[in-house]
Design a protein around this motif. Structure first.
Motif, PDB file in Angstrom:
ATOM      1  N   ASP A 165       0.986  -1.278  -0.003  1.00 50.15           N
ATOM      2  CA  ASP A 165      -0.221  -0.021  -0.153  1.00 50.15           C
ATOM      3  C   ASP A 165       0.842   1.294   0.045  1.00 50.15           C
ATOM      4  OD1 ASP A 165      -1.935  -2.177   0.436  1.00 50.15           O
ATOM      5  OD2 ASP A 165      -3.077  -0.957   1.601  1.00 50.15           O
ATOM      6  N   GLY A 166       2.109   1.147   0.006  1.00 51.59           N
ATOM      7  CA  GLY A 166       2.911   2.287  -0.217  1.00 51.59           C
ATOM      8  C   GLY A 166       3.520   2.929   1.095  1.00 51.59           C
ATOM      9  N   PHE A 167       3.380   2.575   2.307  1.00 49.87           N
ATOM     10  CA  PHE A 167       3.945   3.128   3.344  1.00 49.87           C
ATOM     11  C   PHE A 167       5.002   2.332   4.044  1.00 49.87           C
ATOM     12  CE2 PHE A 167       1.879   1.299   6.958  1.00 49.87           C
ATOM     13  CZ  PHE A 167       0.726   0.770   6.388  1.00 49.87           C
ATOM     14  N   GLY A 168       5.004   1.176   3.823  1.00 50.73           N
ATOM     15  CA  GLY A 168       6.119   0.451   4.478  1.00 50.73           C
ATOM     16  C   GLY A 168       7.378   0.696   3.904  1.00 50.73           C
ATOM     17  N   SER A 169       7.409   1.285   2.838  1.00 57.38           N
ATOM     18  CA  SER A 169       8.833   1.594   2.000  1.00 57.38           C
ATOM     19  C   SER A 169       8.940   3.077   2.068  1.00 57.38           C
ATOM     20  CB  SER A 169       8.961   0.998   0.628  1.00 57.38           C
ATOM     21  OG  SER A 169       8.003   1.362   0.000  1.00 57.38           O
ATOM     22  N   GLN A 170       8.185   3.710   2.917  1.00 58.07           N
ATOM     23  CA  GLN A 170       7.776   5.293   2.698  1.00 58.07           C
ATOM     24  C   GLN A 170       9.478   6.128   2.873  1.00 58.07           C
ATOM     25  OE1 GLN A 170       5.159   6.270   5.483  1.00 58.07           O
ATOM     26  NE2 GLN A 170       3.626   6.509   3.876  1.00 58.07           N
ATOM     27  N   GLY A 171      10.390   5.367   3.546  1.00 52.74           N
ATOM     28  CA  GLY A 171      11.557   5.842   3.889  1.00 52.74           C
ATOM     29  C   GLY A 171      12.194   6.525   2.489  1.00 52.74           C
ATOM     30  N   SER A 172      11.771   6.052   1.319  1.00 53.42           N
ATOM     31  CA  SER A 172      12.282   6.669   0.149  1.00 53.42           C
ATOM     32  C   SER A 172      11.261   7.344  -0.763  1.00 53.42           C
ATOM     33  CB  SER A 172      12.910   5.372  -0.846  1.00 53.42           C
ATOM     34  OG  SER A 172      11.844   4.299  -0.996  1.00 53.42           O
ATOM     35  N   LYS A 173      10.007   7.395  -0.384  1.00 58.90           N
ATOM     36  CA  LYS A 173       9.024   8.069  -0.703  1.00 58.90           C
ATOM     37  C   LYS A 173       8.261   9.221   0.017  1.00 58.90           C
ATOM     38  CE  LYS A 173       4.954   7.273  -3.712  1.00 58.90           C
ATOM     39  NZ  LYS A 173       3.817   6.459  -4.369  1.00 58.90           N
ATOM     40  N   LYS A 174       8.592  10.533  -0.225  1.00 60.98           N
ATOM     41  CA  LYS A 174       8.297  11.725   0.490  1.00 60.98           C
ATOM     42  C   LYS A 174       7.682  12.711  -0.117  1.00 60.98           C
ATOM     43  CE  LYS A 174       9.656  14.030   4.811  1.00 60.98           C
ATOM     44  NZ  LYS A 174      10.624  14.320   5.963  1.00 60.98           N
ATOM     45  N   ALA A 175       6.719  13.590   0.409  1.00 62.11           N
ATOM     46  CA  ALA A 175       6.308  14.480  -0.423  1.00 62.11           C
ATOM     47  C   ALA A 175       7.470  15.908  -0.356  1.00 62.11           C
ATOM     48  CB  ALA A 175       4.932  15.008   0.220  1.00 62.11           C
ATOM     49  N   GLN A 176       7.386  16.455  -1.505  1.00 66.74           N
ATOM     50  CA  GLN A 176       8.396  17.737  -1.613  1.00 66.74           C
ATOM     51  C   GLN A 176       7.981  18.641  -0.364  1.00 66.74           C
ATOM     52  OE1 GLN A 176      11.056  18.132  -3.959  1.00 66.74           O
ATOM     53  NE2 GLN A 176      10.548  16.171  -4.186  1.00 66.74           N
ATOM     54  N   PRO A 177       9.090  19.154   0.299  1.00 61.06           N
ATOM     55  CA  PRO A 177       9.040  20.330   1.316  1.00 61.06           C
ATOM     56  C   PRO A 177       8.131  21.447   0.890  1.00 61.06           C
ATOM     57  CG  PRO A 177      11.248  19.633   1.082  1.00 61.06           C
ATOM     58  CD  PRO A 177      10.643  18.985  -0.161  1.00 61.06           C
ATOM     59  N   VAL A 178       7.349  22.170   1.792  1.00 61.42           N
ATOM     60  CA  VAL A 178       6.380  23.058   1.610  1.00 61.42           C
ATOM     61  C   VAL A 178       7.301  24.524   2.151  1.00 61.42           C
ATOM     62  CG1 VAL A 178       4.109  24.091   1.796  1.00 61.42           C
ATOM     63  CG2 VAL A 178       4.436  21.666   1.564  1.00 61.42           C
ATOM     64  N   GLU A 179       7.691  25.281   1.493  1.00 62.83           N
ATOM     65  CA  GLU A 179       8.157  26.596   2.238  1.00 62.83           C
ATOM     66  C   GLU A 179       7.286  27.723   2.323  1.00 62.83           C
ATOM     67  OE1 GLU A 179      12.073  27.498   0.353  1.00 62.83           O
ATOM     68  OE2 GLU A 179      13.050  25.618   0.947  1.00 62.83           O
ATOM     69  N   THR A 180       7.400  28.440   3.376  1.00 65.49           N
ATOM     70  CA  THR A 180       6.498  29.494   3.574  1.00 65.49           C
ATOM     71  C   THR A 180       7.302  30.713   4.182  1.00 65.49           C
ATOM     72  OG1 THR A 180       4.511  28.137   4.047  1.00 65.49           O
ATOM     73  CG2 THR A 180       4.669  30.330   4.946  1.00 65.49           C
ATOM     74  N   LYS A 181       7.190  31.979   3.635  1.00 65.50           N
ATOM     75  CA  LYS A 181       7.967  32.934   4.224  1.00 65.50           C
ATOM     76  C   LYS A 181       7.615  33.630   5.524  1.00 65.50           C
ATOM     77  CE  LYS A 181       9.778  35.297   0.089  1.00 65.50           C
ATOM     78  NZ  LYS A 181       9.698  36.391  -1.027  1.00 65.50           N
ATOM     79  N   LEU A 182       8.545  33.725   6.375  1.00 65.58           N
ATOM     80  CA  LEU A 182       8.214  34.267   7.614  1.00 65.58           C
ATOM     81  C   LEU A 182       8.970  35.522   7.768  1.00 65.58           C
ATOM     82  CD1 LEU A 182       7.143  33.379  10.543  1.00 65.58           C
ATOM     83  CD2 LEU A 182       9.683  32.705  11.212  1.00 65.58           C
ATOM     84  N   ALA A 183       7.891  36.742   7.647  1.00 67.44           N
ATOM     85  CA  ALA A 183       8.381  38.039   7.530  1.00 67.44           C
ATOM     86  C   ALA A 183       8.789  38.603   8.892  1.00 67.44           C
ATOM     87  CB  ALA A 183       7.429  39.054   6.980  1.00 67.44           C
ATOM     88  N   CYS A 184       9.763  38.972   9.286  1.00 65.53           N
ATOM     89  CA  CYS A 184      10.060  39.400  10.886  1.00 65.53           C
ATOM     90  C   CYS A 184      10.832  40.992  10.574  1.00 65.53           C
ATOM     91  CB  CYS A 184      11.626  38.540  11.132  1.00 65.53           C
ATOM     92  SG  CYS A 184      11.039  36.948  11.280  1.00 65.53           S
ATOM     93  N   SER A 185      10.527  41.635  11.604  1.00 58.96           N
ATOM     94  CA  SER A 185      11.155  42.943  11.615  1.00 58.96           C
ATOM     95  C   SER A 185      12.713  42.824  12.162  1.00 58.96           C
ATOM     96  CB  SER A 185      10.263  43.848  12.736  1.00 58.96           C
ATOM     97  OG  SER A 185      10.276  43.460  13.824  1.00 58.96           O
ATOM     98  N   LEU A 186      13.326  43.938  12.012  1.00 54.62           N
ATOM     99  CA  LEU A 186      14.747  43.955  12.447  1.00 54.62           C
ATOM    100  C   LEU A 186      14.867  43.721  13.814  1.00 54.62           C
ATOM    101  CD1 LEU A 186      16.716  46.384  10.429  1.00 54.62           C
ATOM    102  CD2 LEU A 186      16.800  44.026  10.486  1.00 54.62           C
ATOM    103  N   GLU A 187      13.636  44.474  14.442  1.00 57.37           N
ATOM    104  CA  GLU A 187      13.477  44.277  16.102  1.00 57.37           C
ATOM    105  C   GLU A 187      13.422  43.049  16.743  1.00 57.37           C
ATOM    106  OE1 GLU A 187      12.358  48.630  15.128  1.00 57.37           O
ATOM    107  OE2 GLU A 187      11.934  46.671  14.251  1.00 57.37           O
ATOM    108  N   GLU A 188      12.710  42.142  16.082  1.00 54.91           N
ATOM    109  CA  GLU A 188      12.540  40.693  16.269  1.00 54.91           C
ATOM    110  C   GLU A 188      13.936  40.180  16.140  1.00 54.91           C
ATOM    111  OE1 GLU A 188       8.289  38.978  15.305  1.00 54.91           O
ATOM    112  OE2 GLU A 188       8.926  40.101  13.845  1.00 54.91           O
TER     113      GLU A 188
END
Length: 301
Positions: free
Chosen positions: A114-137
């Motif tokens: 069913d596809g999850f016993g060998s999941q070590g080699s099958k993983k969805a691509q990372p999802v990146e999100t911007k984290l906008a921070c002020s210089l003060e932070e």
């Protein structure tokens, strides 16, 4: 009666063999440890419990004794050929893998079709999100709480949306591009390990300061008079202090003043800081009167 195997498998006491199989498959697919690397201990316990319940209820002899005498009856009964051998019934974690493998018709409990016993080699691509921070932070450090929604399977294997709060501790000195990874916090799709959720630090523009690595740069316009006679400048630092900078030397166009240890913290050594660099822009008058020119010649000549 002790453990309620029917409740564990989410079936009624009159459940048929087909109903037992269907429910076991859904629950085992959801709680198998390979599908839950983040909460592996909890998943292992749940998977063992589900497998034990199925082992008992799918065996007519064990089920009859359990229905009549409960869990204690199973422990004391002589079940010829059971996993505990004659004289007792016992269950261990290895039984759980064996039962699941047998259920799927596999000889190896770690190899599932069913596809999850060998999941070590099958993983969805990372999802990146911007984290906008002020210089003060980024100067002082801070904690952010981010609400996310993601899709995960319920106890029956059906997709459901769950909300979760992720806490991000922003460290002093972090730079644009710094990545904070939450392993497998993306959507959980069948047959694929969930994607990692990655927050990437971005810097908000600041009204006064501009960052250059560990240094802070501030541009200051000054009059020709101040450039020639000296002046004092006050700055409010990123942590709220008032910094007074006296400039007594003549300031030439393009000249800068460097203040050590008043820049950004160094992320790997927060006790150290970069430099504050003040860049001056000397503003020349657009016109002078004849009297002013004469005075300047007398003073500077």
């Amino acid at each position: 009666m002790g453990v309620d195997y029917y409740n564990i498998l989410k079936v009624g006491r009159g459940a048929t063999e087909e109903e037992l199989k269907r429910s076991f498959k859904k629950l085992a697919m959801t709680w198998h440890p390979d599908k839950n690397p983040i909460n592996k201990k909890e998943a292992e316990a749940k998977f063992k419990q589900i497998s034990e319940a199925y082992d008992v209820l799918s065996d007519p002899q064990k089920r009859q004794i359990y229905d009549s005498y409960g869990e204690e009856g199973l422990k004391s009964a002589e079940l010829s050929g059971s996993s505990g051998g004659a004289g007792s019934y016992s269950f261990n974690s290895r039984n759980a893998e064996d039962i699941f493998a047998e259920f799927l018709g596999k000889s190896d409990g770690r190899s599932y079709g069913d596809g999850f016993g060998s999941q070590g080699s099958k993983k969805a691509q990372p999802v990146e999100t911007k984290l906008a921070c002020s210089l003060e932070e980024l100067y002082k450090g801070s904690r952010r709480k981010m609400r996310i929604s993601r899709i995960v399977p319920d106890e029956f294997g059906k997709p459901k949306t769950v909300d979760e709060i992720l806490k991000i501790d922003i460290k002093p000195g972090w730079k644009k591009g710094t990545k904070i990874t939450f392993p497998e916090k993306g959507n959980h799709e069948p047959g694929v390990m969930p994607a990692d959720l990655i927050f990437v630090v971005d810097e908000k523009p600041h009204a006064v300061f501009k960052r250059d690595g560990n240094d802070l740069i501030v541009k200051q316009k000054i009059s020709l008079l101040d450039a020639l006679t000296g002046h004092t400048r006050n700055f409010t630092t990123l942590d709220g202090r008032t910094l007074t900078i006296p400039v007594m030397d003549i300031v030439k166009p393009g000249q800068q003043v460097v203040i050590p240890n008043e820049g950004m913290p160094v992320s790997k050594e927060p006790s150290k800081k970069g430099k504050l660099i003040i860049k001056f822009d000397v503003i020349f008058p657009s016109r002078l009167t004849a009297e002013q020119k004469s005075d300047l010649r007398r003073v500077l000549g």
